[in-house]
Design a protein around this motif. Sequence first.
Motif, PDB file in Angstrom:
ATOM      1  N   THR A  26      37.572  31.092  33.516  1.00 60.18           N
ATOM      2  CA  THR A  26      36.814  32.334  33.355  1.00 60.18           C
ATOM      3  C   THR A  26      35.491  32.119  32.610  1.00 60.18           C
ATOM      4  OG1 THR A  26      38.099  32.799  31.362  1.00 60.18           O
ATOM      5  CG2 THR A  26      38.859  33.796  33.417  1.00 60.18           C
ATOM      6  N   ASP A  70      36.274  28.314  37.919  1.00 63.09           N
ATOM      7  CA  ASP A  70      36.773  28.605  39.267  1.00 63.09           C
ATOM      8  C   ASP A  70      37.093  30.075  39.503  1.00 63.09           C
ATOM      9  OD1 ASP A  70      36.551  25.940  39.910  1.00 63.09           O
ATOM     10  OD2 ASP A  70      38.666  25.473  39.521  1.00 63.09           O
ATOM     11  N   ASP A  71      37.402  30.826  38.429  1.00 64.29           N
ATOM     12  CA  ASP A  71      37.805  32.224  38.605  1.00 64.29           C
ATOM     13  C   ASP A  71      36.656  33.215  38.460  1.00 64.29           C
ATOM     14  OD1 ASP A  71      40.349  31.276  38.961  1.00 64.29           O
ATOM     15  OD2 ASP A  71      41.112  31.923  37.011  1.00 64.29           O
ATOM     16  N   THR A  73      33.634  35.394  39.476  1.00 64.58           N
ATOM     17  CA  THR A  73      33.193  35.948  40.764  1.00 64.58           C
ATOM     18  C   THR A  73      31.904  36.768  40.679  1.00 64.58           C
ATOM     19  OG1 THR A  73      34.564  37.935  40.464  1.00 64.58           O
ATOM     20  CG2 THR A  73      35.574  36.056  41.601  1.00 64.58           C
ATOM     21  N   SER A  74      31.513  37.230  39.487  1.00 64.48           N
ATOM     22  CA  SER A  74      30.393  38.166  39.389  1.00 64.48           C
ATOM     23  C   SER A  74      29.038  37.490  39.280  1.00 64.48           C
ATOM     24  CB  SER A  74      30.586  39.091  38.179  1.00 64.48           C
ATOM     25  OG  SER A  74      30.585  38.344  36.979  1.00 64.48           O
ATOM     26  N   GLU A  76      26.858  33.426  39.593  1.00 63.26           N
ATOM     27  CA  GLU A  76      26.923  32.057  40.089  1.00 63.26           C
ATOM     28  C   GLU A  76      25.732  31.285  39.546  1.00 63.26           C
ATOM     29  OE1 GLU A  76      24.767  32.786  44.424  1.00 63.26           O
ATOM     30  OE2 GLU A  76      26.962  32.776  44.281  1.00 63.26           O
ATOM     31  N   ASP A 127      33.015  37.245  33.677  1.00 64.84           N
ATOM     32  CA  ASP A 127      32.975  38.426  34.539  1.00 64.84           C
ATOM     33  C   ASP A 127      32.940  39.720  33.747  1.00 64.84           C
ATOM     34  OD1 ASP A 127      32.885  37.133  36.975  1.00 64.84           O
ATOM     35  OD2 ASP A 127      35.061  37.102  37.236  1.00 64.84           O
TER      36      ASP A 127
END
Length: 350
Positions: A26, A70-71, A73-74, A76, A127
């Motif tokens: 995360t 890896d977790d 998502t919001s 990059e 995130d």
Amino acid sequence: MRAAVFNAPGEIDVEERPRPEIEAPTDAIVRVTHTAICGSDLWFYRGDSDRDAGSPVGHEPMGIVEAVGDDVTSVEPGDRVLAPFAISCGECEFCRKGLHTSCENGDSWGGDNGGGQGEYVRSTHADGTLVRVPDRHADDEDTLRSLLPLTDVMGTGHHAAVSAGVEVGSTVAVIGDGAVGLCGVLAARRLGAERIIAVGHHEDRLELAEEFGATETVSERGEAAVERIRELTYGGPNHVMECVGAASAMNTAIDAVRPGGTIGYVGVPYGVEDEGLDVFGMFGQNVTLAGGVAPVRAYAEELMADVLQGTLDPAPIFTETVGLDDVAEGYRMMDEREAIKVLVKPHGDA
């Protein structure tokens, strides 16, 4: 990497520190391009609050994402992000109700996370914490300067206004002419206050308060300030925003507010417990006290939208800009009231 470090009262040094790395799925690593010195940093700088020698400092980072777990998502790698002063997961009971500063999984920018006044930070719970700046604004320096206060002082000033119940047509007094108080003036104007009385002791800051929307200013101190506020408002404003943290400021708010009114307080209350507050006065006048540490993550997108459309601009609170090598001078300027707030660029003009 290089980072600002507290070593003793009055002693902020720039030292080599281990660069943070991804440790959990995360996490995100952010290359800090903009950060700032906060008024609350002056408490440990002056020796008024405890802090471990050798600890990295700073809590208002903005920069470019370099790596993500890896977790995540919001965001990059390559995204421009800003980060509130408190790390939050975005998923627990308190984050879901907009109280991110009470996050059950909360974290800070100190320790192994790098410190906000350094070249890199690790955001745990990326995130729930990081706020992505839209690509079309990601490299606009003027916009970035206007967005940086959303990491702390603009969100904190907004929390004061919301906690005080400011709305369209309100009359409000803002106690304090530091960065938070000035942002509080902006917030009160944004919420539609009709009269905004800025209370402070520095002529240049009160002039900026007027530029931000204050309709009147009060430079008196103590009882004289209370009398002037009450005179201007025919007995006291229904809404008072306390943006300092000192017992004297809180007591000014208590003495000035109209019976049945509301005080929104966001000033960090260092030393207040030793000086005494007029709690009985609040009790006797049915005054509501609301506020606390500002959950600025809850307000970030709302305030960013206004900055990006040009209707909110707190950038003038930055009256000095320094590189990382001069961060100690930035602390000195703020401590001696030569600067309202100092913007720091850890990588120069990056």
